[in-house]
Write a protein that holds these residues in place. Structure first.
Motif, mmCIF file in Angstrom:
data_model
loop_
_atom_site.group_PDB
_atom_site.id
_atom_site.type_symbol
_atom_site.label_atom_id
_atom_site.label_comp_id
_atom_site.label_asym_id
_atom_site.label_seq_id
_atom_site.Cartn_x
_atom_site.Cartn_y
_atom_site.Cartn_z
ATOM 1 N N LEU A 128 0.825 -1.207 0.000
ATOM 2 C CA LEU A 128 0.000 0.000 0.000
ATOM 3 C C LEU A 128 0.860 1.259 0.000
ATOM 4 O O LEU A 128 0.623 2.185 -0.778
ATOM 5 C CB LEU A 128 -0.922 -0.009 1.218
ATOM 6 N N GLU A 129 1.884 1.290 0.862
ATOM 7 C CA GLU A 129 2.772 2.445 0.908
ATOM 8 C C GLU A 129 3.481 2.647 -0.420
ATOM 9 O O GLU A 129 3.674 3.777 -0.872
ATOM 10 C CB GLU A 129 3.797 2.274 2.027
ATOM 11 N N GLY A 130 3.879 1.541 -1.045
ATOM 12 C CA GLY A 130 4.535 1.649 -2.349
ATOM 13 C C GLY A 130 3.639 2.294 -3.386
ATOM 14 O O GLY A 130 4.088 3.131 -4.182
ATOM 15 N N ILE B 237 3.312 6.034 -2.469
ATOM 16 C CA ILE B 237 4.569 6.738 -2.778
ATOM 17 C C ILE B 237 4.694 6.959 -4.280
ATOM 18 O O ILE B 237 5.111 8.030 -4.734
ATOM 19 C CB ILE B 237 5.765 5.941 -2.229
ATOM 20 N N GLN B 238 4.329 5.941 -5.067
ATOM 21 C CA GLN B 238 4.388 6.088 -6.520
ATOM 22 C C GLN B 238 3.492 7.235 -6.972
ATOM 23 O O GLN B 238 3.877 8.052 -7.823
ATOM 24 C CB GLN B 238 3.971 4.778 -7.188
ATOM 25 N N TRP B 239 2.300 7.303 -6.377
ATOM 26 C CA TRP B 239 1.372 8.383 -6.752
ATOM 27 C C TRP B 239 1.902 9.744 -6.303
ATOM 28 O O TRP B 239 1.818 10.726 -7.039
ATOM 29 C CB TRP B 239 0.004 8.112 -6.130
ATOM 30 N N ILE B 240 2.467 9.812 -5.105
ATOM 31 C CA ILE B 240 3.008 11.087 -4.602
ATOM 32 C C ILE B 240 4.155 11.575 -5.478
ATOM 33 O O ILE B 240 4.253 12.767 -5.798
ATOM 34 C CB ILE B 240 3.473 10.920 -3.135
ATOM 35 N N SER B 241 5.033 10.661 -5.886
ATOM 36 C CA SER B 241 6.182 11.070 -6.702
ATOM 37 C C SER B 241 5.749 11.636 -8.046
ATOM 38 O O SER B 241 6.474 12.425 -8.659
ATOM 39 C CB SER B 241 7.121 9.877 -6.917
ATOM 40 N N ILE C 220 10.503 7.519 -1.146
ATOM 41 C CA ILE C 220 9.960 8.558 -2.031
ATOM 42 C C ILE C 220 11.000 8.964 -3.066
ATOM 43 O O ILE C 220 10.705 9.098 -4.264
ATOM 44 C CB ILE C 220 9.506 9.778 -1.209
ATOM 45 N N LEU C 221 12.235 9.155 -2.610
ATOM 46 C CA LEU C 221 13.310 9.541 -3.527
ATOM 47 C C LEU C 221 13.605 8.413 -4.508
ATOM 48 O O LEU C 221 13.811 8.658 -5.709
ATOM 49 C CB LEU C 221 14.552 9.913 -2.725
ATOM 50 N N GLU C 222 13.614 7.175 -4.033
ATOM 51 C CA GLU C 222 13.914 6.055 -4.925
ATOM 52 C C GLU C 222 12.822 5.857 -5.973
ATOM 53 O O GLU C 222 13.114 5.458 -7.096
ATOM 54 C CB GLU C 222 14.090 4.778 -4.103
ATOM 55 N N ALA C 223 11.569 6.138 -5.601
ATOM 56 C CA ALA C 223 10.480 6.017 -6.576
ATOM 57 C C ALA C 223 10.694 6.996 -7.728
ATOM 58 O O ALA C 223 10.511 6.642 -8.905
ATOM 59 C CB ALA C 223 9.134 6.272 -5.899
#
Length: 813
Positions: free
Chosen positions: A393-395, A398-402, A598-601
């Protein structure tokens, strides 16, 4: 439905007999319990946990032309039947009022109990508890002992509303005292005892509402008829010690609907009003309240779905209000629903039983598609509270936030996600964490929610009737004590860390740092955090983080560990110190881990490689996108003063040099957006040659470095400008402690004789100081001092001093 999940149902066979069946939720098999050979309607029934006794209330069949099967003058017949095997039938009641029955289910079910307890709830507004002793005869045959006289207790009377909580074995009821509605609760225990737990007044009007029961079986006679016009009232609890009363009054007209939620554990209530669109002349559906653990849902089929945050109800933006055609609304049945214990609901038309849960996929889709900031906020918190598959879920989030880092205008999306996700990661570790850690970065919300109005009022706290608490009651009492005495609130913030960190940095600049043991302990805390963080992620990271010292961020990490641990130790009484220390490490590690993810995404999305870590390349659109999201991460953490992973500032600076023009770059450095680290500047000096453009960049960077780092970097740059800076710094150090003394007449002036006499005199003084320093050096084999006034540096020094004195002369003129 009984506490163990088994469902009792009835039907008529082809002869008109009443058949009692049981569906076992464990084996998923049906079992015949009993057949009553008379044409009657079952009004209420219950079976004990051993399935040896069946209690049932029956009424005359409603079909025309049927003769009365009951005793003259009675409307309801209540029976107690031995069913293991089928044997005696005892009449408990034969009265002219309806009777509901419910067996109590103790927590301990490992062995049969010699005594069963049965509740009888009468339409005449009293509740009795029968004690039924059983014995085994002729092997496994179970019979009722002393069936002629069953002991009974009157446990409640003169009530107008009652609700049974099958899962927790609690009875809630309301009685009227001087026109006030008083909610009470009786807790039944496994040792056959019971206690009145609390009383609390409710500001609701029930005097003209009639008699109503909740969760005593599916009562078609009471609930089907004019369902939409009846009031709705139910009590919901969860394992965190929350206690909510949901209330919707009778509606004369459906153009506008009002409902209230009393957050008893918080000491206030909220009353919501919404206008309905496209209301037909005949409204057949009523409001349904659903218990969804951390949330209470208010559902009106075909019109709206309101998800209310039970743990943190203060801000309306943490509640989700959906109207019209929506996927989440469409998933629920559009027929009248009856809410049962837990998250179970019964579709009264189809007879289907549902367990309602929040759909993570639907919440993620709503988060991606909704345009309102308030809905994004509520959906984000709701999705994170679900708990299942947290990493996946977090992944997704995070993908959407990035990809949508600037999607919200009312709050910082990165900041809110970091705080909320870190909160939920340690929430289940121990009780009362919700009172000590922030769950949101937003403290106030003044924007209205479209389609709904809200009134908040303080409510009286319950009067607890017992003094020893366990389990749920201990948590509820803790919540009530917090409401009484926690002024201001205990939520942790980094204000102390901010002040202490600035003090340590100031001491570092002045060289007056406090005891090394104190600083070493702080840095050891940071090492523990990084070790804990690396243990959580065994896969290699895409980004070059956590690979350098970055003493400032390590100080911030260590200070936060120390302060948060003290905060927990002050307020978490009875929790082991070791557990608290681990919880603190997990929380701060989670903060840093989320930033890395977040940075890695973004790094993965733009397909960046390790080549970006060198300064001799030009910035691309992909690098600029990553630089932008790193800047947003920095903004999010700065306002809350949260630590960043070591190496973050170095990478941010490298991307800034790649992507920004020189004047923009220097502006970012001067305003604190970019922080110059020794690692980044060292790499810059080595990677870039001495072209005119690069010389200008290097000089601008060096002039903005702290003195200690600047001295190291100047020695790496083989350039006259670097020598000039070294000379100036050396002269400044020489003159800081200069005291006028008799001059040494033995100084050789021939090597630096200059026509400008003031400069001659100044150089003589510097040479004299330098000679004195050389004479005071101890004789050792460790080599020459780091800097002397040799002929190689004198020209640079003359230039510097000449420029300095020229300015003085211009000022004098």
């Amino acid at each position: 439905m009984e506490r163990n999940g088994n469902i009792i149902y009835t039907y008529k066979d082809d002869k008109g007999n009443v058949v009692f069946g049981l569906y076992d939720c464990q084996t998923r098999q049906n079992e015949l319990l009993y057949v009553f050979e008379k044409d009657l309607e079952v009004f209420s029934c219950s079976v004990n946990s051993e399935r040896t006794l069946l209690a049932a209330s029956l009424i005359q069949s409603t079909k025309e032309g049927k003769r009365n099967e009951l005793q003259p003058g009675s409307k309801c017949l209540t029976l107690l039947v031995e069913i293991h095997p089928v044997n005696n039938v005892k009449v408990l009641k034969a009265v002219d009022s309806y009777i509901w029955v419910q067996f109590l289910y103790p927590h301990v079910e490992s062995h049969p109990l010699p005594e069963n307890h049965l509740l009888l709830i009468s339409e005449e507004k009293y509740i009795e508890k029968f004690r039924v002793r059983v014995a085994q005869e002729d092997g496994n045959r179970v019979v009722i002992k002393n069936s002629g006289h069953l002991p009974r207790d009157r446990i409640a009377e003169d009530f107008i509303w009652a609700q049974w909580d099958m899962s927790e074995q609690r009875l809630y009821f309301i009685d009227l005292k001087k026109s006030k509605s008083i909610l009470k609760c009786i807790q039944f225990y496994a040792d056959e005892s019971y206690n009145l737990m609390f009383e609390v007044p409710l500001d609701i009007s029930l005097s003209n509402s009639g008699f109503k029961l909740v969760n005593f079986g599916c009562d078609y006679h009471q609930d089907r008829e004019k369902l939409s016009k009846h009031l709705s009232l139910c009590v919901f609890t969860n394992h965190t010690g929350s206690l909510c009363v949901c209330y919707s009054p009778k509606c004369a007209a459906w153009e506008q609907i009002t409902y209230s939620v009393f957050y008893i554990h918080k000491g206030h209530s909220k009353t919501f009003t919404t206008s309905l669109k496209n209301v037909g002349s005949h409204m057949t559906k009523g409001i349904t309240f659903l218990n969804l653990d951390y949330y209470v849902a208010v559902y009106l089929p075909g019109h709206f779905f309101h998800l209310l945050n039970v743990q943190h109800p203060d801000l309306i933006c943490h509640n989700l209000f959906l109207t019209g055609n929506n996927e989440m609304i469409d998933m629920l049945p559009h027929s009248p629903l009856q809410s049962l214990s837990g998250s179970l609901v019964l579709d009264c038309c189809s007879g289907k039983l549902y367990r309602v849960m929040l759909s993570q996929s639907s919440l993620l889709q709503l988060l991606q598609n909704t345009r309102l900031d308030c809905e994004k906020m509520a959906t984000l918190h709701c999705a994170l509270s679900c708990g299942q598959g947290a990493q996946f879920l977090e992944g997704q989030i995070i993908q959407w936030i990035s990809e949508n880092v600037s999607a919200c205008h009312s709050f910082d999306l990165i900041q809110e996600f970091i705080i909320a996700s870190s909160y939920w990661s340690v929430y289940s570790e121990t009780s009362n964490v919700d009172k000590l850690l922030p769950h949101s970065s937003v403290l106030t919300w003044n924007t209205e929610i479209p389609g709904i109005t809200l009134i908040t009022e303080d409510t009286p706290l319950p009067l607890m009737k017992v003094h020893s608490f366990k389990g749920y009651w201990e948590k509820l009492n803790s919540n009530l004590e917090y409401v009484k005495y926690a002024k201001p609130h205990f939520h942790y913030n980094n204000s102390v860390v901010r002040r202490e960190w600035h003090n340590l940095i100031s001491e570092e600049k002045t060289g007056k740092r406090r005891s090394t043991a104190y600083v070493r302990n702080i840095l050891d805390n940071a090492i523990k955090v990084i070790s804990n963080l690396e243990a959580r992620n065994l896969e290699p990271r895409l980004t070059p983080l956590l690979q350098e010292e970055d003493s400032h961020q390590r100080l911030l990490m260590g200070l936060m560990v120390s302060e948060l641990k003290d905060h927990f130790l002050r307020h978490l009484q009875g929790v082991e110190k070791k557990k608290i220390e681990q919880m603190v490490l997990d929380y701060i590690s989670k903060l840093l881990d989320l930033i890395c993810h977040i940075l890695e995404a973004s790094w993965r999305k733009h397909n960046l490689h390790s080549s970006v870590l060198h300064f001799n390349s030009r910035g691309s659109a992909a690098e600029f996108a990553v630089f932008h999201i790193m800047t947003r991460i920095l903004e999010a953490t700065n306002s809350l003063f949260l630590p960043l992973p070591p190496g973050f500032h170095t990478l941010h600076t490298i991307l800034g040099v790649h992507c920004l023009p020189l004047h923009n770059l220097l502006h970012c450095i001067d305003s604190g957006v970019l922080l110059l680290t020794e690692t980044a500047v060292t790499r810059l000096m080595k990677d870039l040659d001495n072209t005119e453009k690069n010389e200008k960049l290097k000089f601008s960077i060096i002039m903005r470095l702290p003195p200690l780092i600047g001295q190291k970097i100047c020695r790496l740059w083989d350039h006259p400008m670097s020598s000039n800076i070294i000379s100036r710094n050396h002269v400044m150090r020489l003159l800081q402690n200069y005291k006028k003394q008799p001059r040494n007449s033995m100084i050789d002036k021939s090597s630096f004789s200059i026509e400008f006499l003031p400069l001659n005199y100044f150089i003589e003084i510097l040479t004299d100081i330098e000679s004195t320093n050389q004479g005071n050096l101890p004789h050792c084999s460790q080599g020459p001092p780091t800097f002397v006034l040799t002929s190689s540096v004198l020209p640079s020094l003359f230039t510097s001093v000449n420029c300095f004195l020229s300015k003085i002369l211009l000022t004098y003129k």
